[in-house]
Design an enzyme around this catalytic site. Structure first.
Site, PDB file in Angstrom:
ATOM      1  N   GLU A  88     -41.925 -10.565   9.305  1.00 44.08           N
ATOM      2  CA  GLU A  88     -43.378 -10.509   9.214  1.00 44.08           C
ATOM      3  C   GLU A  88     -43.895  -9.170   8.709  1.00 44.08           C
ATOM      4  OE1 GLU A  88     -45.189  -9.473  13.462  1.00 44.08           O
ATOM      5  OE2 GLU A  88     -43.670 -11.040  13.593  1.00 44.08           O
ATOM      6  N   HIS A 110     -45.525 -16.702   9.272  1.00 39.80           N
ATOM      7  CA  HIS A 110     -46.044 -15.925  10.390  1.00 39.80           C
ATOM      8  C   HIS A 110     -47.560 -16.062  10.418  1.00 39.80           C
ATOM      9  CE1 HIS A 110     -47.666 -12.153  12.218  1.00 39.80           C
ATOM     10  NE2 HIS A 110     -46.765 -12.445  13.119  1.00 39.80           N
ATOM     11  N   GLU A 136     -37.203 -13.608  18.026  1.00 39.45           N
ATOM     12  CA  GLU A 136     -37.942 -12.990  16.922  1.00 39.45           C
ATOM     13  C   GLU A 136     -38.045 -11.475  17.085  1.00 39.45           C
ATOM     14  OE1 GLU A 136     -42.498 -13.270  15.138  1.00 39.45           O
ATOM     15  OE2 GLU A 136     -41.597 -14.976  16.187  1.00 39.45           O
ATOM     16  N   ASP A 179     -40.500 -13.527  21.215  1.00 38.09           N
ATOM     17  CA  ASP A 179     -40.757 -12.466  20.240  1.00 38.09           C
ATOM     18  C   ASP A 179     -40.672 -11.126  20.969  1.00 38.09           C
ATOM     19  OD1 ASP A 179     -41.709 -10.686  18.368  1.00 38.09           O
ATOM     20  OD2 ASP A 179     -43.548 -11.795  17.925  1.00 38.09           O
TER      21      ASP A 179
END
Length: 237
Positions: free
Chosen positions: A114, A164, A88, A57
């Site tokens: 998200e 998420h 991500e 991420d």
């Protein structure tokens, strides 16, 4: 996220809890040199071994995110060499056009979403296939019913739905129920070491011997009174 050596030590400690999927990111990743980025990913892969799922991420929703499309594409190539399961938030969350370009060119699956709210904001991203994996947050999008609609939209557009997490025990409980109702969902995110998750439900959350997080089936969203094995979900630490 820590520097490489400290990160490896932390991942090894968490692996003893039974996790078989890990997500790393933020911290120095994407905020220094490409060599540092690769050193972080290499340390994680070496510590976990080849059979563990590893997600990265970047955290490009950071208001001071310094990178753009070329960095994201180059990094996606590097992540593919380490068999990253997904990449991500590699770009700012409002950069739809570059997400489409990146998703089409990347050898690593692209995940995000998200920061989006309500199903109307997800519609153009799903219609244009900006993600391989969409990650709505049940605490932001308007609740369980709204997130279920987003999951349906994702399925209709050939995009995987993986909620998420990283909020509270109630969010995790909702994610487990949503995951169990979605055909293509095989992971939930689970933030370890947080009292907002570990200490809010009686009995806490425990992985089974296969690294699965059993879905509560008793009364109430987060009831721990009965644990079902009809469907369990791998948890990402």
């Amino acid at each position: 996220m820590c520097e490489p050596a400290a990160l490896a030590e932390q991942l090894l400690a968490i692996r003893t809890q039974g996790f078989r999927a890990f997500k790393i990111g933020w911290g120095p990743f994407g905020r220094g040199s490409s060599a540092t980025d690769e050193a972080i990913v290499r340390a994680a892969r070496d510590a976990l071994g080849p059979d563990i799922l590893l997600m990265v991420d970047a955290g490009a929703s950071d208001a001071f995110w310094p990178q753009g499309y070329k960095w994201a594409l180059r990094t996606a190539g590097m992540l593919a060499e380490y068999d990253a399961y997904w990449f991500e938030e590699p770009l700012p969350p409002d950069n739809l056009d570059d997400y489409v370009l990146l998703r089409n060119a990347s050898p690593t699956p692209i995940a995000g979403g998200e920061c989006l709210t309500r199903r109307q904001s997800f519609a153009p991203w799903l219609a244009r296939r900006a993600f391989d994996i969409v990650q709505p947050d049940v605490t932001k999008v308007g609740g369980i019913s709204e997130e279920r609609r987003i999951a349906w939209m994702a399925e209709e557009n050939g995009v995987r739905f993986i909620p998420h997490g990283w909020n509270t025990a109630l969010g995790l409980a909702a994610d487990l129920q949503l995951a169990s109702a979605s055909r293509q969902t095989d992971l939930v995110e689970y933030l370890t070491g947080s009292p907002f998750i570990d200490d809010l439900v009686v009995g806490g959350w425990r992985l089974d011997e296969e690294g699965m997080l059993p879905i509560p089936s008793g009364p109430g969203l987060a009831s721990r009174s009965i644990r079902t094995r009809s469907k369990s979900i791998p948890a990402s630490g």
